[in-house]
Write an enzyme that holds these catalytic residues in place. Structure first.
Site, PDB file in Angstrom:
ATOM      1  N   GLU A   5       0.818  -1.200   0.000  1.00 22.19           N
ATOM      2  CA  GLU A   5       0.000   0.000   0.000  1.00 22.19           C
ATOM      3  C   GLU A   5       0.861   1.263   0.000  1.00 22.19           C
ATOM      4  O   GLU A   5       0.400   2.341   0.385  1.00 22.19           O
ATOM      5  CB  GLU A   5      -0.936  -0.024   1.207  1.00 22.19           C
ATOM      6  CG  GLU A   5      -1.923  -1.193   1.133  1.00 22.19           C
ATOM      7  CD  GLU A   5      -2.818  -1.300   2.355  1.00 22.19           C
ATOM      8  OE1 GLU A   5      -4.032  -1.448   2.168  1.00 22.19           O
ATOM      9  OE2 GLU A   5      -2.298  -1.239   3.478  1.00 22.19           O
ATOM     10  N   HIS A  65      -1.196   3.861   8.644  1.00 19.15           N
ATOM     11  CA  HIS A  65      -2.382   3.193   8.095  1.00 19.15           C
ATOM     12  C   HIS A  65      -2.547   1.860   8.815  1.00 19.15           C
ATOM     13  O   HIS A  65      -1.664   1.002   8.748  1.00 19.15           O
ATOM     14  CB  HIS A  65      -2.236   2.968   6.592  1.00 19.15           C
ATOM     15  CG  HIS A  65      -3.285   2.062   6.022  1.00 19.15           C
ATOM     16  ND1 HIS A  65      -4.631   2.199   6.293  1.00 19.15           N
ATOM     17  CD2 HIS A  65      -3.173   0.978   5.210  1.00 19.15           C
ATOM     18  CE1 HIS A  65      -5.300   1.259   5.661  1.00 19.15           C
ATOM     19  NE2 HIS A  65      -4.443   0.498   5.004  1.00 19.15           N
ATOM     20  N   HIS A  71      -5.371  -1.463  10.104  1.00 13.66           N
ATOM     21  CA  HIS A  71      -6.633  -2.176   9.907  1.00 13.66           C
ATOM     22  C   HIS A  71      -7.205  -2.450  11.297  1.00 13.66           C
ATOM     23  O   HIS A  71      -7.602  -3.568  11.611  1.00 13.66           O
ATOM     24  CB  HIS A  71      -6.408  -3.478   9.136  1.00 13.66           C
ATOM     25  CG  HIS A  71      -5.834  -3.290   7.770  1.00 13.66           C
ATOM     26  ND1 HIS A  71      -5.538  -4.354   6.939  1.00 13.66           N
ATOM     27  CD2 HIS A  71      -5.493  -2.168   7.081  1.00 13.66           C
ATOM     28  CE1 HIS A  71      -5.042  -3.895   5.794  1.00 13.66           C
ATOM     29  NE2 HIS A  71      -5.002  -2.570   5.871  1.00 13.66           N
ATOM     30  N   TYR A 125     -10.840  15.232  23.023  1.00  9.44           N
ATOM     31  CA  TYR A 125      -9.570  14.882  22.401  1.00  9.44           C
ATOM     32  C   TYR A 125      -9.747  14.307  21.002  1.00  9.44           C
ATOM     33  O   TYR A 125      -8.857  14.426  20.158  1.00  9.44           O
ATOM     34  CB  TYR A 125      -8.770  13.938  23.299  1.00  9.44           C
ATOM     35  CG  TYR A 125      -7.957  14.726  24.307  1.00  9.44           C
ATOM     36  CD1 TYR A 125      -6.684  15.164  23.997  1.00  9.44           C
ATOM     37  CD2 TYR A 125      -8.502  15.073  25.534  1.00  9.44           C
ATOM     38  CE1 TYR A 125      -5.947  15.923  24.888  1.00  9.44           C
ATOM     39  CE2 TYR A 125      -7.781  15.832  26.437  1.00  9.44           C
ATOM     40  CZ  TYR A 125      -6.503  16.255  26.112  1.00  9.44           C
ATOM     41  OH  TYR A 125      -5.791  17.021  27.000  1.00  9.44           O
ATOM     42  N   HIS A 158     -11.941  -1.190   5.269  1.00  7.93           N
ATOM     43  CA  HIS A 158     -10.480  -1.276   5.157  1.00  7.93           C
ATOM     44  C   HIS A 158      -9.779  -0.732   6.397  1.00  7.93           C
ATOM     45  O   HIS A 158      -9.114  -1.473   7.104  1.00  7.93           O
ATOM     46  CB  HIS A 158     -10.047  -0.526   3.901  1.00  7.93           C
ATOM     47  CG  HIS A 158      -8.635  -0.732   3.493  1.00  7.93           C
ATOM     48  ND1 HIS A 158      -8.190  -0.552   2.197  1.00  7.93           N
ATOM     49  CD2 HIS A 158      -7.533  -1.076   4.192  1.00  7.93           C
ATOM     50  CE1 HIS A 158      -6.887  -0.793   2.127  1.00  7.93           C
ATOM     51  NE2 HIS A 158      -6.465  -1.104   3.335  1.00  7.93           N
TER      52      HIS A 158
END
Length: 221
Positions: A73, A92, A94, A119, A159
């Site tokens: 990716e 990134h 999952h 926050y 995703h």
């Protein structure tokens, strides 16, 4: 920070996120900006078992110049850096609860999660949902790029989240805040909730602006 120190930090924070259950197996990836390119986590490698010396080193032209081949990716990361000049890192994951939210029907695609905590507003702000694309589809990078100039965090449908930060710490903290808010959102689903009011959100954004001046500069890019 030196490149060697950045390599160690990527491995340390990757293991920390893995050990705390934010990731599993080998999905998920991290990158950090260098003066002449980026470091990225390698393909097929668990974030819990990163070797600092084997992180992929990518030059400004996108070519691998050292280490193992980068994450599959990898194409997601340069589009974020291109749109966010102050971004120093991209995470990134999952992560389970964030992915679960990305699979729900009926969420607001322009801002998936409500402002449940201060926050969350301070570290994430708004979280748009990007439609589903198959892993590796270059159109996913285009879709991320279209939103990255206005949002430092996006959620990929079915995703997971992509989050940029001024530093690696900032990107990790914002990712963790997003995951915890997704967990709260799912735990409260079906119950009467009391998110922050628009006036409270506006006040936080005035005090800690995500994209402009002030203390919030340390949290975003």
């Amino acid at each position: 920070m030196t490149e060697a120190a950045l390599r160690e930090k990527v491995a340390r924070l990757g293991k920390s996120m893995f050990d705390r259950g934010l990731m599993f197996g080998s999905p998920g990836n991290i990158s950090v900006r260098l003066a002449d390119g980026w470091l990225m986590t390698p393909t097929g490698t668990s974030l819990g078992a990163l070797d600092p010396a084997r992180l992929a080193k990518i030059d400004a032209a996108g070519q691998l110049v050292g280490g193992d081949p980068p994450t599959k990716e990898a194409f997601l990361h340069p589009v974020v850096y291109d749109r966010r000049a102050r971004a120093g890192a991209v995470v990134h994951l999952h992560s389970t609860h964030s992915v679960a939210v990305s699979c729900l029907c009926g969420v607001d695609h322009s801002n998936v999660l409500p402002p449940l905590t201060a926050y969350y507003v301070m570290r994430v702000g708004t979280l748009p949902l990007i439609p589903y694309f198959a892993p590796g589809d270059i159109d996913l990078a285009r879709a991320v790029g279209e939103l990255a100039s206005r949002h430092h965090a996006v959620l990929l449908a079915n995703h997971g989240p992509v989050v940029a930060g001024k530093t690696l710490d900032d990107a990790v903290y914002a990712t963790e805040e997003l995951e915890e808010t997704a967990k709260l959102f799912l735990a409260l689903r079906g119950m009467a909730t009391r998110p922050l009011t628009q006036a409270q959100v506006d006040d936080l954004q005035k005090r800690y602006p995500l994209n402009f001046s002030g203390r919030q500069r340390a949290l975003c890019c």
